[in-house]
Each structure stands twice: as C-alpha cells, then as structure tokens.
Scaffold this motif. Structure first.
Motif, PDB file in Angstrom:
ATOM      1  N   UNK A 172       0.858  -1.181   0.000  1.00 54.11           N
ATOM      2  CA  UNK A 172       0.000   0.000   0.000  1.00 54.11           C
ATOM      3  C   UNK A 172       0.893   1.229   0.000  1.00 54.11           C
ATOM      4  N   UNK A 173       0.717   2.079  -1.003  1.00 55.37           N
ATOM      5  CA  UNK A 173       1.494   3.302  -1.145  1.00 55.37           C
ATOM      6  C   UNK A 173       0.538   4.490  -1.132  1.00 55.37           C
ATOM      7  N   UNK A 174       1.067   5.654  -0.790  1.00 53.43           N
ATOM      8  CA  UNK A 174       0.245   6.866  -0.761  1.00 53.43           C
ATOM      9  C   UNK A 174       1.073   8.053  -1.232  1.00 53.43           C
ATOM     10  N   UNK A 175       0.372   9.075  -1.651  1.00 52.86           N
ATOM     11  CA  UNK A 175       1.014  10.326  -2.077  1.00 52.86           C
ATOM     12  C   UNK A 175       0.125  11.494  -1.684  1.00 52.86           C
ATOM     13  N   UNK A 176       0.724  12.470  -1.053  1.00 50.71           N
ATOM     14  CA  UNK A 176       0.027  13.721  -0.751  1.00 50.71           C
ATOM     15  C   UNK A 176       0.115  14.610  -1.979  1.00 50.71           C
ATOM     16  N   UNK A 177      -0.981  15.256  -2.311  1.00 49.77           N
ATOM     17  CA  UNK A 177      -0.989  16.147  -3.488  1.00 49.77           C
ATOM     18  C   UNK A 177      -0.822  17.598  -3.069  1.00 49.77           C
TER      19      UNK A 177
END
Length: 177
Positions: A172-177
């Motif tokens: 599971x990966x995430x990125x803040x925009x």
C-alpha cells in the motif's frame, strides 16, 4: 458557474489523450485481461468459461460514467490513435472517501516507453484539480515496473502489506498532493 464534475473528462499529455472508453475498444480491454501475469488473482484474469467476454466488457463500457472525478480513462496514443491501456482514479477502501486510488495498466507492447508515468502524471494533476489531497496505490510486491512508476511519481510505501502467498503480497502506497 459550470460544475467540473458534469463534463466529460479528457486529459492531454505530450503523447497521449486520456479519455472515456468507447465500446469499439472493448477488445483492447479484453487483450489486457489475457496478458495479465499468472500471479494476478483469478478474478482479474479470463476464467475457464472465457469471462469476461467481449460482450461483458462492452456492457461495462456502456455503463461507465463519462464525467466526475473517478474513472479509468483509455490511454490513446496521439497520431496513431491506438489505445494502449488505461489510467485513472477509482474508489479506495484504504483511506477516507476523499482519497481515491490511482490505477493504471498497459498492453505489453506499450511497456517500457514511459506511457504509464506520463499518463499517471496527468491523472495526478486531475486529482489535484478535483480537490483530492491524498491518493493511494496498491501493487503486488513482484510488480517492479509499477513500483518504479509509483516511485517516480512520489508515492511512498505506508508500511501496510496485505499478505497473499498465492498471488504475492500487496503493498500500500500513498502520495500527498
């Protein structure tokens, strides 16, 4: 003022148009299903009865929303007009309702040419313009190419792993925009 979610989504990059699928392109989606790695779970591959069939996929395309901020868009190469995959945003069960998941897939003949990164960058811009502040991505640990694309885009592993001995662990990966 016009509601941006009421317009058909079309994104443009240097080499691609990202736009809603056309029923006439159902064979491209089915080809992606046939090319999937055997480690992909069976529900995401063509089954013994030949499902999803071309007619199944045509039905999915007819039923898709052509506007809004959640969609898997066909990735069409400019010039040739051929569709080589998809990229877009889908609802995610990993975060809050306002944190969709980035998804992409390309036909094998389009691998290694930077299309996934190019398309995903456009989708990240669309996500930001749509008001999202964080996106998720899930990928099998064995899928080095997709992990590479996500790293280029600034996604980071969250430490959450869904273990699956048969098909490979999901990261599971995430990125803040």
């Amino acid at each position: 003022m016009e509601d941006p979610t009421s317009r058909e989504v079309v994104l443009e990059t240097d080499r691609l148009l990202l736009r809603p699928w056309r029923v006439s392109e159902a064979a491209v989606q089915r080809e992606m299903w046939t090319e999937r790695d055997p480690r992909v779970p069976p529900h995401r591959r063509i089954d013994a009865e030949g499902r999803p069939s071309l007619e199944d996929i045509k039905g999915w395309i007819r039923g898709q929303s052509r506007s809004g901020s959640l969609a898997l868009l066909a990735a069409e190469r400019k010039g040739s007009g051929d569709v080589v995959g998809y990229c877009g945003l889908i609802a995610s069960a990993h975060g809050q309702d306002d944190e969709p998941e980035l998804a992409f897939e390309l036909l094998r003949r389009a691998w290694g040419q930077g299309y996934a990164t190019e398309a995903a960058r456009a989708v990240l811009g669309w996500a930001h313009e749509s008001g999202y502040r964080r996106l998720w991505a899930t990928v099998r640990a064995w899928n080095a190419a997709s992990l590479g694309v996500l790293a280029k885009l600034g996604f980071v592993e969250t430490g959450r792993v869904e273990c699956d001995e048969a098909h490979g662990d999901s990261l599971f990966l995430a990125k803040r925009l």
